[in-house]
Scaffold this motif. Sequence first.
Motif, short mmCIF file in Angstrom:
data_model
loop_
_atom_site.label_atom_id
_atom_site.label_comp_id
_atom_site.label_asym_id
_atom_site.label_seq_id
_atom_site.Cartn_x
_atom_site.Cartn_y
_atom_site.Cartn_z
N SER A 1 -12.21 -10.66 6.10
CA SER A 1 -11.89 -10.19 4.75
C SER A 1 -10.38 -10.08 4.54
N LEU A 2 -9.92 -10.57 3.40
CA LEU A 2 -8.50 -10.48 3.04
C LEU A 2 -8.23 -9.37 2.03
N ALA A 3 -9.29 -8.71 1.56
CA ALA A 3 -9.16 -7.74 0.46
C ALA A 3 -8.21 -6.60 0.79
N GLY A 4 -8.20 -6.17 2.05
CA GLY A 4 -7.38 -5.02 2.42
C GLY A 4 -5.89 -5.24 2.28
N HIS A 5 -5.46 -6.49 2.27
CA HIS A 5 -4.02 -6.77 2.19
C HIS A 5 -3.43 -6.39 0.83
N ASP A 6 -4.27 -6.28 -0.18
CA ASP A 6 -3.78 -5.87 -1.50
C ASP A 6 -3.18 -4.47 -1.45
N ALA A 7 -3.66 -3.63 -0.52
CA ALA A 7 -3.21 -2.24 -0.45
C ALA A 7 -1.76 -2.10 -0.02
N TRP A 8 -1.21 -3.15 0.61
CA TRP A 8 0.22 -3.08 0.95
C TRP A 8 1.04 -4.12 0.22
N LEU A 9 0.44 -5.28 -0.09
CA LEU A 9 1.20 -6.31 -0.80
C LEU A 9 1.51 -5.90 -2.24
N ARG A 10 0.54 -5.33 -2.94
CA ARG A 10 0.75 -4.96 -4.34
C ARG A 10 1.86 -3.91 -4.48
N PRO A 11 1.80 -2.78 -3.76
CA PRO A 11 2.91 -1.82 -3.89
C PRO A 11 4.24 -2.36 -3.40
N LEU A 12 4.19 -3.29 -2.45
CA LEU A 12 5.44 -3.88 -1.98
C LEU A 12 6.14 -4.62 -3.12
N LEU A 13 5.36 -5.34 -3.93
CA LEU A 13 5.94 -6.02 -5.08
C LEU A 13 6.37 -5.02 -6.16
N GLU A 14 5.48 -4.12 -6.50
CA GLU A 14 5.73 -3.20 -7.62
C GLU A 14 6.85 -2.21 -7.33
N GLU A 15 6.94 -1.76 -6.09
CA GLU A 15 7.88 -0.68 -5.77
C GLU A 15 9.17 -1.17 -5.12
N TYR A 16 9.15 -2.36 -4.55
CA TYR A 16 10.34 -2.82 -3.82
C TYR A 16 10.90 -4.12 -4.38
N TYR A 17 10.15 -5.22 -4.25
CA TYR A 17 10.70 -6.52 -4.60
C TYR A 17 10.99 -6.68 -6.10
N ASP A 18 10.05 -6.29 -6.95
CA ASP A 18 10.26 -6.47 -8.39
C ASP A 18 11.44 -5.68 -8.93
N PRO A 19 11.55 -4.37 -8.62
CA PRO A 19 12.73 -3.63 -9.11
C PRO A 19 14.04 -4.20 -8.58
N MET A 20 14.04 -4.65 -7.32
CA MET A 20 15.26 -5.20 -6.74
C MET A 20 15.67 -6.48 -7.48
N TYR A 21 14.70 -7.38 -7.73
CA TYR A 21 15.05 -8.63 -8.39
C TYR A 21 15.40 -8.40 -9.86
N THR A 22 14.73 -7.46 -10.51
CA THR A 22 15.05 -7.16 -11.91
C THR A 22 16.50 -6.69 -12.03
N TYR A 23 16.92 -5.88 -11.08
CA TYR A 23 18.31 -5.41 -11.09
C TYR A 23 19.27 -6.58 -10.86
N GLN A 24 18.97 -7.42 -9.87
CA GLN A 24 19.84 -8.56 -9.59
C GLN A 24 19.92 -9.50 -10.78
N LEU A 25 18.79 -9.71 -11.45
CA LEU A 25 18.75 -10.63 -12.58
C LEU A 25 19.51 -10.08 -13.79
N SER A 26 19.56 -8.76 -13.90
CA SER A 26 20.29 -8.16 -15.03
C SER A 26 21.76 -8.53 -15.01
N LYS A 27 22.29 -8.84 -13.85
CA LYS A 27 23.69 -9.22 -13.74
C LYS A 27 23.91 -10.71 -14.03
#
Length: 364
Positions: free
Chosen positions: A315-341
Amino acid sequence: MPRPNCEDYRQLFVNDTPLMDMRAPIEFTQGAFPTSLNNPLMSDDERKAVGTCYKEHGQEAAIALGHQLVNGEEKARRVAQWKAFCETNPTGYLYCFRGGLRSHITQQWLKEAGIDYPMIVGGYKALRRFLIDTIDQVAQQPMTLIGGNTGSGKTIMVNQLANGIDLEGAANHRGSSFGRYVTAQRTQIDFENALAVEMLKKQASGCRQFVLEDEGRAIGSASVPLPINAAMQTAKIAIVDDPLDVRLERLLEDYVVRMQRDFVALHGEDHGWQMFADYLEKGMYGIRKRLGLQRYEELLTAQQLAVQAQQNNGSLAGHDAWLRPLLEEYYDPMYTYQLSKKSDRIVFRGDFNEVKAWLVEHTG
């Protein structure tokens, strides 16, 4: 296919010409070319001894020492290796560092064995200089960057475009904390050489402006060549705006499905699974400070449970529990900030297919 002139370095690389590298193993490890194979005239220790002799007693004594060190059965073994390469690669060339003594001695011994094999004029140094100049020249040509949050398929798109240049592919690293592959990352020199060869091939196919992924200065342990990095700071950017769930599917394929499969294929079932789990844990550890200790521990636990479930029942379903927050809480905010410049350089936004179509129309 007729042989290119040995001074026509461009054709050598565009045609993937086989190259026999006569330098010592330590030289080859530090940097070589994509189609080269190391069949050294001398070992590292032999090269060191001959070099010392040259400095202390001159060229004639150094040559004599070299013949003393490489003779008899050992000489016959090395010549046999060279013959095998020449016979397997009749359109190839040999080279040493500057196209000097080592190349000429190799040619002489091969002729004694009945093979006339050409050498590269200027050797490794001239080929390397040509590739560095290629990178400098490409940096002066128009380029457009593909931007977008993690999981937007930027590398996929670069490889689908006729004028795409894959920086991450040349580095053999995906650039993020989870970006390593099961095979080792290329050295800085090997990265630059592979990148320049890709550029030469694109130019030979008629490309005069290129599309690259919006990268930082570093890709794993490799640094984007300074001229390319400088050009990227002013290049136009097309942004991929794909939904979160679409991006999660891509990351699941890249970080989980593909890496687990590759680790097991390379290291066997038991050891491969362990190395896969270690790879994910090290990726998480690399961003622990940005996540905060408590959140890091929570996501690491979720990751470990997901790997256990994947190994136990597929089963791959359990990986959503760490991949989703990793995007929402870490990668997305970081890239949004970088892109703003870089907002003043954004020329188009759309989903994957829309951006790809726009790039084909405007940069192809």
